[in-house]
Design an enzyme around this catalytic site. Sequence first.
Site, PDB file in Angstrom:
ATOM      1  N   ASN A   8       0.872  -1.181   0.000  1.00 44.02           N
ATOM      2  CA  ASN A   8       0.000   0.000   0.000  1.00 44.02           C
ATOM      3  C   ASN A   8       0.908   1.229   0.000  1.00 44.02           C
ATOM      4  O   ASN A   8       1.506   1.570   1.022  1.00 44.02           O
ATOM      5  CB  ASN A   8      -0.886  -0.032   1.246  1.00 44.02           C
ATOM      6  CG  ASN A   8      -1.838   1.151   1.314  1.00 44.02           C
ATOM      7  OD1 ASN A   8      -1.778   2.069   0.479  1.00 44.02           O
ATOM      8  ND2 ASN A   8      -2.696   1.148   2.314  1.00 44.02           N
ATOM      9  N   ARG A  88      -2.774  -2.121  -3.265  1.00 47.21           N
ATOM     10  CA  ARG A  88      -3.994  -1.377  -2.995  1.00 47.21           C
ATOM     11  C   ARG A  88      -3.996  -0.144  -3.896  1.00 47.21           C
ATOM     12  O   ARG A  88      -3.042   0.629  -3.896  1.00 47.21           O
ATOM     13  CB  ARG A  88      -4.020  -0.934  -1.543  1.00 47.21           C
ATOM     14  CG  ARG A  88      -5.208  -0.041  -1.279  1.00 47.21           C
ATOM     15  CD  ARG A  88      -5.207   0.470   0.136  1.00 47.21           C
ATOM     16  NE  ARG A  88      -6.422   1.215   0.346  1.00 47.21           N
ATOM     17  CZ  ARG A  88      -6.468   2.376   0.995  1.00 47.21           C
ATOM     18  NH1 ARG A  88      -5.387   2.910   1.480  1.00 47.21           N
ATOM     19  NH2 ARG A  88      -7.615   2.984   1.150  1.00 47.21           N
ATOM     20  N   HIS A 177     -13.326   2.149   0.649  1.00 45.24           N
ATOM     21  CA  HIS A 177     -13.243   1.082   1.662  1.00 45.24           C
ATOM     22  C   HIS A 177     -13.830  -0.225   1.131  1.00 45.24           C
ATOM     23  O   HIS A 177     -14.225  -1.092   1.908  1.00 45.24           O
ATOM     24  CB  HIS A 177     -14.031   1.428   2.954  1.00 45.24           C
ATOM     25  CG  HIS A 177     -13.463   2.551   3.754  1.00 45.24           C
ATOM     26  ND1 HIS A 177     -14.283   3.462   4.395  1.00 45.24           N
ATOM     27  CD2 HIS A 177     -12.202   2.911   4.039  1.00 45.24           C
ATOM     28  CE1 HIS A 177     -13.542   4.346   5.035  1.00 45.24           C
ATOM     29  NE2 HIS A 177     -12.263   4.025   4.831  1.00 45.24           N
ATOM     30  N   ARG A 238     -12.943  14.449   8.634  1.00 44.26           N
ATOM     31  CA  ARG A 238     -13.807  14.857   7.518  1.00 44.26           C
ATOM     32  C   ARG A 238     -15.224  15.136   8.015  1.00 44.26           C
ATOM     33  O   ARG A 238     -15.735  14.419   8.876  1.00 44.26           O
ATOM     34  CB  ARG A 238     -13.874  13.763   6.447  1.00 44.26           C
ATOM     35  CG  ARG A 238     -12.562  13.480   5.774  1.00 44.26           C
ATOM     36  CD  ARG A 238     -12.781  12.547   4.579  1.00 44.26           C
ATOM     37  NE  ARG A 238     -11.521  12.048   4.073  1.00 44.26           N
ATOM     38  CZ  ARG A 238     -11.152  10.769   4.115  1.00 44.26           C
ATOM     39  NH1 ARG A 238     -11.955   9.848   4.617  1.00 44.26           N
ATOM     40  NH2 ARG A 238      -9.980  10.397   3.639  1.00 44.26           N
ATOM     41  N   GLU A 381      -7.954  -5.813   5.493  1.00 39.32           N
ATOM     42  CA  GLU A 381      -7.886  -5.412   4.088  1.00 39.32           C
ATOM     43  C   GLU A 381      -6.681  -6.028   3.383  1.00 39.32           C
ATOM     44  O   GLU A 381      -6.753  -6.384   2.208  1.00 39.32           O
ATOM     45  CB  GLU A 381      -7.846  -3.879   3.993  1.00 39.32           C
ATOM     46  CG  GLU A 381      -9.177  -3.249   4.362  1.00 39.32           C
ATOM     47  CD  GLU A 381      -9.088  -1.766   4.651  1.00 39.32           C
ATOM     48  OE1 GLU A 381      -8.732  -1.408   5.790  1.00 39.32           O
ATOM     49  OE2 GLU A 381      -9.379  -0.963   3.761  1.00 39.32           O
TER      50      GLU A 381
END
Length: 395
Positions: A8, A88, A177, A238, A381
């Site tokens: 990643n 990823r 996600h 956020r 993940e």
Amino acid sequence: MPRVLVVNTGSSSIKYQLFEMDGQSVLASGLVERIGEAGAKLTHRAGDAEPLVVEDRIADHSDGFERVFKAFENAGGPITDLAGIGHRVVHGGERLTAPTLVDDATIQAIADQAPLAPLHNPPNLLGIRITRASFPDTPQVAVFDTAFHQTMPPRAWRYALPRGLADELRIRRYGFHGTSHAYVTRKAAEHLGRPVAEVNLITLHLGNGASVAAVEGGRCIDTSMGLTPLEGLVMGTRSGDLDPAVVFYLHREARLSVDDIDDLLNKRSGMLGLAGANDMREVARLVAAGDQAAAEALDVYCYRIRKYVGAYAAALGRLDALVFTAGIGENNDTVRARVCQGLEGLGVKLHAKRNKARNGRARTISADDSAVAVLVVPTNEELEIAEQTLAVVGG
Ligand code: ADP
């Protein structure tokens, strides 16, 4: 014994895990941080040994990957027997809807999506290019954060904007996600002992970033993040959903530039903006100490999730399970309890003691007579990327 390396690559970081796929065990993992900045650092873990830590200037991503490969050599030997390398990639757009073997065309297609994810796709690509040069004979697979959500019907992904303009600029809801939502969907069905095609789920990925997905028989039919990860739930930094007119208002009244507003909504809002802390553990400490702003922030946070659960229960028609995952979803029983509070009408009945019990496995936290099961399913993940990679390379 097939092995898969999962990578990643971020703008200033590289995260990686080497899996042995038969036993699904992690042989080694690590992180390179602050690439090109002061205080750069590599932490490499292999087995039970003390982590190997290198603190040195790391000029760029190529330098970072070189250090990683060296760390493998110094801590047990070079990377061998690789069936594939899984990357990823944040944005696959409308074209890249499944894990994809990397060739020149894939690289171009990922580059084409860069305007949609300018902070993420370029470093993701850089990681692919560098590992491709270092392992020319090993197949590379790109796994997209957006892919799982590409099954959404137009009524869920279309914004009510002029069609021609939206189509030309590819303005629509994509969702993110996806790797996590896909993984916990599968694991939740396994835990329930039912085929994934037969269960309707609402999956709640509550980490620093947060999103909800409505999953009908294993296929995503709606999700809370949109064109970018800014839409939807209140997150660490956020804002989530907002009247878009707030943006014009900030521009006109506070004289903020577009970049300032982008920064404000993505990096200085959410729990950080409301409570002064983006980490939910810190928010919990503030609430316990009687901080009113933090208490209200937590209320806003949980209420927003509850609204989405209600909306997605309606979207699904029949709901079998509510699935909590990621840092907050897996560890914060207060958030879980407050999300489920008042959802008895939807058939959700939490079991207080089960909710509070801690363990790292998939578990049921609803009462035996709850019509809708409530589950905690730890996400992984990296493992999902490794499995998808192996599936693509035919392992
Ligand atoms: P990221 O989106 O960066 O991967 P995580 O999924 O790790 O984030 O989630 C980060 C959030 O999870 C933080 O708000 C943190 O407070 C919370 N969290 C992580 N681990 C724990 C834990 N063991 N106990 C309570 N909260 C946790």
